[in-house]
Design an enzyme around this catalytic site. Structure first.
Site, PDB file in Angstrom:
ATOM      1  N   LYS A  87      -0.799  -1.222  -4.684  1.00 25.88           N
ATOM      2  CA  LYS A  87      -1.560   0.001  -4.984  1.00 25.88           C
ATOM      3  C   LYS A  87      -0.546   1.091  -5.351  1.00 25.88           C
ATOM      4  O   LYS A  87      -0.096   1.839  -4.476  1.00 25.88           O
ATOM      5  CB  LYS A  87      -2.343   0.461  -3.745  1.00 25.88           C
ATOM      6  CG  LYS A  87      -3.372  -0.520  -3.215  1.00 25.88           C
ATOM      7  CD  LYS A  87      -4.084   0.107  -2.008  1.00 25.88           C
ATOM      8  CE  LYS A  87      -4.952  -0.875  -1.281  1.00 25.88           C
ATOM      9  NZ  LYS A  87      -5.514  -0.327  -0.036  1.00 25.88           N
ATOM     10  N   VAL A 106      -9.492  -3.233   0.189  1.00 22.56           N
ATOM     11  CA  VAL A 106     -10.036  -4.546  -0.180  1.00 22.56           C
ATOM     12  C   VAL A 106      -9.832  -5.554   0.948  1.00 22.56           C
ATOM     13  O   VAL A 106      -8.954  -5.380   1.799  1.00 22.56           O
ATOM     14  CB  VAL A 106      -9.388  -5.073  -1.485  1.00 22.56           C
ATOM     15  CG1 VAL A 106      -9.808  -4.227  -2.676  1.00 22.56           C
ATOM     16  CG2 VAL A 106      -7.859  -5.117  -1.379  1.00 22.56           C
ATOM     17  N   ASP A 121       0.863  -1.182   0.000  1.00 26.79           N
ATOM     18  CA  ASP A 121       0.000   0.000   0.000  1.00 26.79           C
ATOM     19  C   ASP A 121       0.903   1.238   0.000  1.00 26.79           C
ATOM     20  O   ASP A 121       1.290   1.740  -1.048  1.00 26.79           O
ATOM     21  CB  ASP A 121      -0.903  -0.101   1.235  1.00 26.79           C
ATOM     22  CG  ASP A 121      -1.895   1.026   1.369  1.00 26.79           C
ATOM     23  OD1 ASP A 121      -2.098   1.769   0.400  1.00 26.79           O
ATOM     24  OD2 ASP A 121      -2.489   1.184   2.459  1.00 26.79           O
ATOM     25  N   ASP A 123      -7.775  -8.396   5.759  1.00 26.18           N
ATOM     26  CA  ASP A 123      -8.855  -8.206   6.733  1.00 26.18           C
ATOM     27  C   ASP A 123      -9.332  -6.763   6.806  1.00 26.18           C
ATOM     28  O   ASP A 123      -8.644  -5.823   6.391  1.00 26.18           O
ATOM     29  CB  ASP A 123      -8.373  -8.616   8.119  1.00 26.18           C
ATOM     30  CG  ASP A 123      -7.424  -7.573   8.728  1.00 26.18           C
ATOM     31  OD1 ASP A 123      -6.436  -7.216   8.051  1.00 26.18           O
ATOM     32  OD2 ASP A 123      -7.688  -7.107   9.857  1.00 26.18           O
TER      33      ASP A 123
HETATM   34  P1  IMP Z   1       1.877  -0.563   3.804  1.00 24.10           P
HETATM   35  O1  IMP Z   1       2.966  -0.581   4.814  1.00 24.10           O
HETATM   36  O2  IMP Z   1       1.084   0.722   3.844  1.00 24.10           O
HETATM   37  O3  IMP Z   1       2.337  -0.904   2.400  1.00 24.10           O
HETATM   38  O4  IMP Z   1       0.813  -1.609   4.259  1.00 24.10           O
HETATM   39  C1  IMP Z   1       0.971  -2.946   4.140  1.00 24.10           C
HETATM   40  C2  IMP Z   1      -0.024  -3.668   5.013  1.00 24.10           C
HETATM   41  O5  IMP Z   1      -1.235  -2.914   5.230  1.00 24.10           O
HETATM   42  C3  IMP Z   1      -0.449  -4.920   4.309  1.00 24.10           C
HETATM   43  O6  IMP Z   1       0.415  -5.980   4.583  1.00 24.10           O
HETATM   44  C4  IMP Z   1      -1.863  -5.134   4.813  1.00 24.10           C
HETATM   45  O7  IMP Z   1      -1.840  -5.875   5.998  1.00 24.10           O
HETATM   46  C5  IMP Z   1      -2.377  -3.728   5.112  1.00 24.10           C
HETATM   47  N1  IMP Z   1      -3.224  -3.208   4.023  1.00 24.10           N
HETATM   48  C6  IMP Z   1      -2.915  -2.273   3.100  1.00 24.10           C
HETATM   49  N2  IMP Z   1      -3.924  -2.060   2.244  1.00 24.10           N
HETATM   50  C7  IMP Z   1      -4.911  -2.895   2.643  1.00 24.10           C
HETATM   51  C8  IMP Z   1      -6.233  -3.181   2.118  1.00 24.10           C
HETATM   52  O8  IMP Z   1      -6.720  -2.626   1.109  1.00 24.10           O
HETATM   53  N3  IMP Z   1      -6.940  -4.114   2.801  1.00 24.10           N
HETATM   54  C9  IMP Z   1      -6.453  -4.772   3.892  1.00 24.10           C
HETATM   55  N4  IMP Z   1      -5.238  -4.548   4.392  1.00 24.10           N
HETATM   56  C10 IMP Z   1      -4.472  -3.623   3.765  1.00 24.10           C
END
Ligand code: IMP
Length: 175
Positions: free
Chosen positions: A129, A151, A101, A157
């Site tokens: 994303k 999602v 994300d 979750d």
């Molecule tokens: P990041 O550090 O922002 O890239 O987030 C990564 C973590 O956030 C992922 O491993 C997911 O556990 C959670 N996450 C990010 N986007 C989503 C989503 O759309 N749905 C559910 N969990 C998400």
């Protein structure tokens, strides 16, 4: 929790096809090597178990627990909740994430694993994303690039729910 309205975002059939392709690609790349596949808990466990079973080679598995999320927006903080049980020095490591994300978690994980001196590190995420990235995050393999939507399902979750859906869904009625 109130019942949420879900709509199919990526079907079970599309996911299964993509996972098989990824598994074959990884096997071709790493067959014959001393491979450790790392499942990032909790969100990757469903993807991980399908992915390793679609790989036509022997490998070892490890689990790395991190938590970075409260609700539907990333806090940017990564907390290690479970560490690996064996050294990965000299191993060919596959890091398996559910979704990238902001990229903060993947960057943290990459640095944490590279500091343990694996022979190689291959990163795989089922979803990415690109519009949500806050830090540059190079991935070796991505299943699906998606817009900046929240999602659930197939391991992902919302407040601990929906991980066991066999497909990926979008929640319709967020406040
Ligand atoms: P990041 O550090 O922002 O890239 O987030 C990564 C973590 O956030 C992922 O491993 C997911 O556990 C959670 N996450 C990010 N986007 C989503 C989503 O759309 N749905 C559910 N969990 C998400």
């Amino acid at each position: 929790m109130e019942t949420m309205k879900l709509s199919t975002y990526i079907s079970e059939a599309d996911i299964q096809k993509k996972v098989k392709d990824l598994g074959q690609t990884l096997s071709q790349k790493l067959k014959g090597r001393d491979v450790v596949a790392i499942c990032v808990l909790k969100g990757s466990f469903v993807f991980f178990s399908d992915l390793i079973r679609s790989m036509d080679m022997d490998l070892q598995v490890e689990f790395f627990g991190v938590s970075s999320y409260q609700g539907t927006t990333s806090s940017g903080e990564v907390k290690v909740t479970l560490d690996l049980t064996h050294p990965i020095e000299g191993k060919d490591v596959i890091l398996v994430e559910d979704i990238v994300d902001t990229g903060l978690t993947m960057n943290y994980l990459k640095n944490a694993l590279l500091s343990r001196m694996p022979r190689s590190l291959t990163t795989v995420a089922l979803l990415e994303k690109p519009e949500a990235l806050k830090v540059p995050c190079e991935l070796d393999y991505v299943g699906f690039k998606i817009p900046n939507d929240f999602v659930v399902g197939y391991g992902l979750d919302y407040q601990g729910h929906y991980r066991n859906l066999p497909y990926i869904a979008q929640v319709q009625n967020f406040n």
